[in-house]
Design a protein around this motif. Structure first.
Motif, PDB file in Angstrom:
ATOM      1  N   ARG A 142       0.833  -1.210   0.000  1.00 55.27           N
ATOM      2  CA  ARG A 142       0.000   0.000   0.000  1.00 55.27           C
ATOM      3  C   ARG A 142       0.868   1.261   0.000  1.00 55.27           C
ATOM      4  O   ARG A 142       0.577   2.217  -0.717  1.00 55.27           O
ATOM      5  CB  ARG A 142      -0.927  -0.011   1.215  1.00 55.27           C
ATOM      6  CG  ARG A 142      -2.036  -1.046   1.169  1.00 55.27           C
ATOM      7  CD  ARG A 142      -2.839  -1.021   2.455  1.00 55.27           C
ATOM      8  NE  ARG A 142      -3.909  -1.987   2.454  1.00 55.27           N
ATOM      9  CZ  ARG A 142      -5.158  -1.737   2.062  1.00 55.27           C
ATOM     10  NH1 ARG A 142      -5.475  -0.526   1.634  1.00 55.27           N
ATOM     11  NH2 ARG A 142      -6.080  -2.673   2.097  1.00 55.27           N
ATOM     12  N   VAL A 143       1.919   1.233   0.785  1.00 53.47           N
ATOM     13  CA  VAL A 143       2.801   2.403   0.843  1.00 53.47           C
ATOM     14  C   VAL A 143       3.493   2.627  -0.494  1.00 53.47           C
ATOM     15  O   VAL A 143       3.610   3.766  -0.972  1.00 53.47           O
ATOM     16  CB  VAL A 143       3.823   2.229   1.988  1.00 53.47           C
ATOM     17  CG1 VAL A 143       4.865   3.338   1.952  1.00 53.47           C
ATOM     18  CG2 VAL A 143       3.115   2.209   3.340  1.00 53.47           C
ATOM     19  N   PHE A 144       3.971   1.552  -1.104  1.00 51.55           N
ATOM     20  CA  PHE A 144       4.658   1.667  -2.393  1.00 51.55           C
ATOM     21  C   PHE A 144       3.709   2.205  -3.467  1.00 51.55           C
ATOM     22  O   PHE A 144       4.070   3.094  -4.252  1.00 51.55           O
ATOM     23  CB  PHE A 144       5.206   0.296  -2.802  1.00 51.55           C
ATOM     24  CG  PHE A 144       5.924   0.300  -4.112  1.00 51.55           C
ATOM     25  CD1 PHE A 144       7.265   0.635  -4.185  1.00 51.55           C
ATOM     26  CD2 PHE A 144       5.261  -0.036  -5.292  1.00 51.55           C
ATOM     27  CE1 PHE A 144       7.938   0.643  -5.396  1.00 51.55           C
ATOM     28  CE2 PHE A 144       5.921  -0.029  -6.503  1.00 51.55           C
ATOM     29  CZ  PHE A 144       7.262   0.312  -6.557  1.00 51.55           C
ATOM     30  N   LEU A 145       2.485   1.675  -3.526  1.00 50.51           N
ATOM     31  CA  LEU A 145       1.527   2.130  -4.534  1.00 50.51           C
ATOM     32  C   LEU A 145       1.103   3.573  -4.292  1.00 50.51           C
ATOM     33  O   LEU A 145       0.917   4.347  -5.242  1.00 50.51           O
ATOM     34  CB  LEU A 145       0.299   1.208  -4.548  1.00 50.51           C
ATOM     35  CG  LEU A 145       0.551  -0.236  -4.999  1.00 50.51           C
ATOM     36  CD1 LEU A 145      -0.720  -1.057  -4.897  1.00 50.51           C
ATOM     37  CD2 LEU A 145       1.096  -0.269  -6.424  1.00 50.51           C
ATOM     38  N   ALA A 146       0.947   3.958  -3.016  1.00 47.14           N
ATOM     39  CA  ALA A 146       0.580   5.341  -2.716  1.00 47.14           C
ATOM     40  C   ALA A 146       1.694   6.305  -3.117  1.00 47.14           C
ATOM     41  O   ALA A 146       1.433   7.404  -3.619  1.00 47.14           O
ATOM     42  CB  ALA A 146       0.263   5.477  -1.226  1.00 47.14           C
ATOM     43  N   ASP A 147       2.943   5.884  -2.934  1.00 52.33           N
ATOM     44  CA  ASP A 147       4.067   6.737  -3.316  1.00 52.33           C
ATOM     45  C   ASP A 147       4.165   6.864  -4.837  1.00 52.33           C
ATOM     46  O   ASP A 147       4.450   7.934  -5.370  1.00 52.33           O
ATOM     47  CB  ASP A 147       5.361   6.158  -2.736  1.00 52.33           C
ATOM     48  CG  ASP A 147       6.571   7.011  -3.107  1.00 52.33           C
ATOM     49  OD1 ASP A 147       6.637   8.164  -2.643  1.00 52.33           O
ATOM     50  OD2 ASP A 147       7.426   6.515  -3.869  1.00 52.33           O
ATOM     51  N   GLN A 148       3.920   5.776  -5.550  1.00 51.97           N
ATOM     52  CA  GLN A 148       3.993   5.815  -7.010  1.00 51.97           C
ATOM     53  C   GLN A 148       2.820   6.572  -7.622  1.00 51.97           C
ATOM     54  O   GLN A 148       2.946   7.176  -8.688  1.00 51.97           O
ATOM     55  CB  GLN A 148       4.026   4.383  -7.568  1.00 51.97           C
ATOM     56  CG  GLN A 148       5.269   3.604  -7.194  1.00 51.97           C
ATOM     57  CD  GLN A 148       6.521   4.185  -7.815  1.00 51.97           C
ATOM     58  OE1 GLN A 148       6.530   4.571  -8.982  1.00 51.97           O
ATOM     59  NE2 GLN A 148       7.590   4.261  -7.023  1.00 51.97           N
TER      60      GLN A 148
END
Length: 255
Positions: A125-131
């Motif tokens: 979730r964190v990776f997708l939110a950052d991207q």
């Protein structure tokens, strides 16, 4: 009183507007109806059009596809294509509703990094939110697409679909890469290893029946080699007795 109103001076008065437009059947209409009844009856007699079509329908239950009448094949293909179009339309509506419902879920909800599933799900979730901050898409939509890809890969792979199994493999590799990138540095290896184990356990269902062993087919040879030796010998024809053409040095055996 009403009876007298309907029959005044021996005349019939209609009780509604519809009665005014009722016309008795003419002779021409009767002739057309008689012709239709006759044609319908003859078409169901032996050798008639409808009788032959009904016989073809009965024979199609025990015949192969090439022996079935062309009109039955056309009707079956048209019905099958119509059913496929309806199923695709319904599937599109279901997928659209699913994506819309998943997109309404906040990207940071239901996962705070605690627990077994949170350890794997939160870095994704964190990776997708950052991207998503660099893309024209919301984090919730990215997360919904990631979930849907995994679900389709798992279900399709369980039923042996090759494309779904490829999607499942790419889903797992991508998930491991996202967890390794977004997990805390101190527990990066543990989170990635835990995700790999969970993905391997799920692959038991998604990749069931898949084997890496080469399949060897033992077929008999298509040709046979039978060696044979053929000798052709030419024997001279016997010379008849008293032949003047015989050589002079040949004499009969005498005692």
């Amino acid at each position: 009183m009403a009876h007298n109103d309907r029959h005044m001076n021996g005349q019939h008065h209609p009780n509604s507007i519809l009665d005014q437009f009722e016309l008795p059947p003419t002779k021409k209409t009767k002739r057309h109806l008689a012709r239709l009844r006759t044609a319908w009856r003859k078409s169901w007699e032996e050798g008639g059009f409808l009788h032959q079509r009904w016989e073809e329908v009965g024979q199609s239950r025990h015949a192969s596809w090439h022996e079935i009448a062309n009109w039955i094949k056309t009707a079956a293909l048209f019905g099958g294509l119509s059913l496929i179009v309806l199923m695709l339309d319904a599937a599109g509506d279901i997928i659209s509703a699913t994506l819309k419902g998943l997109s309404n879920v906040p990207a940071t909800s239901a996962s705070d990094g605690s627990g077994l599933w949170g350890t794997v799900d939160h870095p994704i979730r964190v990776f997708l939110a950052d991207q998503a901050t660099h893309l024209a898409i919301t984090p919730a939509a990215l997360y919904a697409f990631w979930q849907l890809t995994g679900l389709l890969g798992l279900v399709g792979g369980f039923f042996g679909n090759a494309g779904a199994r490829i999607a499942w493999v790419l889903f797992g590799i991508g998930s491991l890469a996202m967890i390794w990138s977004a997990a805390p540095a101190g527990g990066r290896a543990a989170a990635t290893g835990l995700a790999a184990l969970m993905w391997a356990l799920a692959s038991i269902f998604a990749l069931r029946g898949l084997t890496l062993r080469p399949i060897v087919h033992n077929h008999p040879p298509q040709y046979q080699f039978n060696p044979a030796l053929h000798l052709h010998a030419t024997l001279p024809a016997p010379t008849p007795a008293g032949d003047d053409l015989a050589p002079d040095n040949v004499h009969p055996l005498q005692r």
